[in-house]
Every structure is written in structure tokens, then in C-alpha cells.
Enzyme design. Sequence first.
Site, PDB file in Angstrom:
ATOM      1  N   LYS A  73       0.852  -1.188   0.000  1.00 22.01           N
ATOM      2  CA  LYS A  73       0.000   0.000   0.000  1.00 22.01           C
ATOM      3  C   LYS A  73       0.889   1.239   0.000  1.00 22.01           C
ATOM      4  O   LYS A  73       1.832   1.331   0.789  1.00 22.01           O
ATOM      5  CB  LYS A  73      -0.901  -0.018   1.237  1.00 22.01           C
ATOM      6  CG  LYS A  73      -1.834   1.183   1.351  1.00 22.01           C
ATOM      7  CD  LYS A  73      -2.660   1.083   2.630  1.00 22.01           C
ATOM      8  CE  LYS A  73      -3.565   2.292   2.827  1.00 22.01           C
ATOM      9  NZ  LYS A  73      -4.322   2.218   4.095  1.00 22.01           N
ATOM     10  N   SER A 133      -9.208   2.632   3.200  1.00 24.76           N
ATOM     11  CA  SER A 133      -8.267   3.246   2.280  1.00 24.76           C
ATOM     12  C   SER A 133      -7.350   2.253   1.582  1.00 24.76           C
ATOM     13  O   SER A 133      -6.625   2.616   0.656  1.00 24.76           O
ATOM     14  CB  SER A 133      -7.421   4.276   3.028  1.00 24.76           C
ATOM     15  OG  SER A 133      -6.605   3.661   4.019  1.00 24.76           O
ATOM     16  N   SER A 161      -9.750   0.813   7.598  1.00 28.16           N
ATOM     17  CA  SER A 161      -9.149   0.770   6.262  1.00 28.16           C
ATOM     18  C   SER A 161      -8.581  -0.586   5.853  1.00 28.16           C
ATOM     19  O   SER A 161      -8.176  -0.754   4.703  1.00 28.16           O
ATOM     20  CB  SER A 161      -8.057   1.834   6.133  1.00 28.16           C
ATOM     21  OG  SER A 161      -8.628   3.118   6.114  1.00 28.16           O
TER      22      SER A 161
END
Length: 507
Positions: free
Chosen positions: A73, A149, A173
Site C-alpha cells: 500500500k 483506504s 481501512s
Amino acid sequence: MLDYAQYDALGLAELVARGEVSPSELVEAAIARIERHNPTLNAVVTDMFEEARRVAAGPLPEGPFKGVPFLLKDLETVVKGVPMSMGSRACAGYIPGQDSEMALRLRRSGLVFVGKTNCPEFGLMGVTEPELWGPTRNPWNPEHTPGGSSGGSAAAVAARFVPFASAGDGGGSIRIPASCCGLVGLKPTRGRVPLGPFNGELWSGAVVSHALTRTVRDCAAMLDVLAGADVGAPYEIPPPERPFLEEIGREPGSLRIAYTTQSPLGAPVNAACREAVEQTAKLLESLGHEVAEDAPDYDGHLLAECYVTMYQGEVDASLRKLEKVLGRRIRPGDVEPATWALRVMGRKLTAGDFAFYKSHWNEPTRAVGRFFEEYDLFLTPTLAAPPLRVGELAMPGFERVGLKIINRLGLSGLLKRKIKVESLKNLAKMPFTQLANLTGVPAISLPLHRVGDLPIGVQFMARFGAETTLLRLAAQLETTDRWQKGEPRMVAAEAGATAVSEERISS
């Protein structure tokens, strides 16, 4: 021929260990899937293909994931020499000069990094639609979001680019995209996974890093790789009795499990999300667990207010820190209008305001602590709705223009009302996940339901430090018929398309 897409991470590592496939072959299979499907999904924003090929061809650490391709990520995991955007124009040209502790531990496990995944600007949304990179789409149905996210990581894992990918969770997230993409998403206990050396804690302790996986055993094995305080960490949790991976297959015993389908904000909860919990409650009873409808006694609206206030203050603090790293000021045009609005409101908070709302975190924390004296686990929907359509939470164009004007004119009263309205609108769709972040307890989303072609997860929370209980139960549920074992159409239609030769490539 071996079908790359059908193996989890430990399965691929076992093939490498037996000499049935080489790390280079696995990397090429991952790259082929990314090149084939990323134009549709927009999950990977920075490729590391040439570096991955070089690493895979050389000697790798003898770790549990030796030779397995992995995606990062583009937010919490910092990799030396690789551009890091954090989903924002403000980070243009930023190339870190040092690995984070998480990146070092991932490397030592034998993983091969093949790229970085999309995320909303600074991880501030529960959907992945940054202006910089554009929206990531859900492999189960590209008209819908993979959540956020960590949406880029979730879409990549669901589409079988890689068997798992890194993720972070400051308000849901990890669990939100796990629910949207039919994955296992564990948010560990606060402090279980270090954030060093750049941070002691993030978002006042709300943020924890881990990974999104397809199997429970990969989830446990990754926690073994990442867990443990680093030098100077503000928290140090006693280690588990045995490796987390060894908990897979152990009987969880008869657990006392409470559940609710009611939103802590009093907002509507979609019928499919309620049904997911109700069906899971029945399944739990059939497995010998004691199930009761109950919930911790706390003020959901106050918790949301505390969370949004923290959010505002932390956005301003994060941008100040980033300015120091970049050596330049961040201006309104460098970030999205909503991000700048949060910064403006963060600047207007007094130290007393921030401390006042932070002190209120103690109320749900104590309530949850008392609750887990009576129950072992707390079951809820992960989300209050199935995966939203891409753009559903986006601010209309005229409102964006209005927000820019409000920002420019410094109309703080209007700005405060606008932020409150937008924040509550977003939280109403995902009201169940923030409690675990503010209280620090572990929570996991599991793929136990589906509506049409879209996955729906359910969330379990446990007492502080009790990941073992979550993993044992998750492994038990993984063996049942309720576990959603299907795969997106783009994966099913390509069965065998990314096969790799059983003949090992010498490197």
C-alpha cells in the site's frame, strides 16, 4: 502446469521450498496478471517490476514467504528509493531514503515487492478514489468500489495479482476493503505491529498496519512476521504463547459471542448486511458457541465526534510533518479541497479542544473493556451497506467549487458545518469499524455473505491482545459452507491463464 492464482502465499512458498517453481516464475506470473487487469482495476499505481525480477533472481532470505510476490500500500510502508505518493499531488518527487521497519520485516520474510497500490489521499476515505490516480475498481463488479483506504491492495488480492498485500487501518481501512472484496482483513491490537522508525503512533494511536489476505492461515503467518515492538516503540504487548500460525486448526472452545445489527449512529443498515450477521449468529450457535444479542454501552455520536475531531487535528499535523520532509510548503492546490478543509479546521482547534475530545476516547474504551469481561467476541456487520458504486461518496462538482471558495475565504462556520455533514454521511455507511481503532482492540472482517455478485463481510472484535481468539474462530468458520469460496469472474474466466511451469527456472 501450476495455476498461480489458485494458491495462497504459504502455498506458493511451499512450492518454492520444494523446488517445484522458482521465485522468478512467480514474479512473472504476478506481472502478467497486473499487466492484464490493472488497466481495468487501477489497483497498482507504481510498478517495481525490474527490481522484482532482480531480487527474485538473486539469493532470498530463508523466510516463511520466500519467493512470493507482494504488493505494498502506497502509504504506511516506506521503501527506500521507490516513489511514494500517499495518493496526493503534494508528494510529487518524494523518494524516501530509508526503509520503514515494516518494509524490513517483509523483506526478511522472503517476499518480493512487485509494486505499490492505490489509496485515497493520505488514507482519508473509506473508498479509493484519489484525484491523483483516479478510482480503483472492485474485481467482483468494476462499477463498485473495493473500499478504502487499502482499496488498491484489496482489489489486487481479490483479482489474484498477488496472494496478499500490505494494508493499514485507522478507522476501518483494512476491514472495509476486506468486506468489499471478499477477503480476510485483520486489524491487530494497537501496538502489535510497529510503525517505526518514522512514527511512534499515527492518528493518536488509531492506526495499525497489517495485510489483506485470502486465507486465515496467511493472515496468521503475516502477523508472525510483523508482530513485535521495534526500538523506541511507545507500546509493547506481551508476545503470544505460541506463533499465531500454530493457532490455525486449534479448537476455539465454546465462546460467548454478542452481536448487533444496529448502527451506533442510529442510521439505517442495509438488509443484506443485517442478514449476514443474523445468519452468522445461527452458524455460531450450530458450532457450539453461546450467542446473545447485546452491545457495549457507549455514545456512538460522541465517538464519531471524537473521531472526526482527531481526524482534523491529525491531518494538519501530518501535513506539517510532510512539509518538513519535503522541504517546502504545501498549498491548497497541492491537495484535494476536502483535505485542505480538514487542515483548516485542524488549525482552528485549540490544544484544549483536541485534548478534550481525546480524553473522551476513555469512555468507549472502558465500556468495551467491561463488555469483554462478559463476552469473548462482539459480532457486527463490517459495513452498513454493500460495496458502494464508484463515485457514490464523491462530492458533486458544484459542491467542490463551493468548498474551494469557502476554503479561500476562510468562512470557518460554513466550513465546520460542511465537514460535519460530509463526515456523518460517510460514517453512516461504515459506522461499525471506528470503535476498534479508538479502543485499540483487535478486529477482523470475514467473507461470510454475498448479495448478488458483491461480497459482504462480518466483523468480530475481541478483547485487547486477543488476536488468538479471532484467528481460531476465523479458521473454524473458514471450514464451513458459509465461507464465500468463490472468485471474481475475471479470475474464474482465466483459470490456468497464468500458469507457471513445474520445471524450475535456474537463476
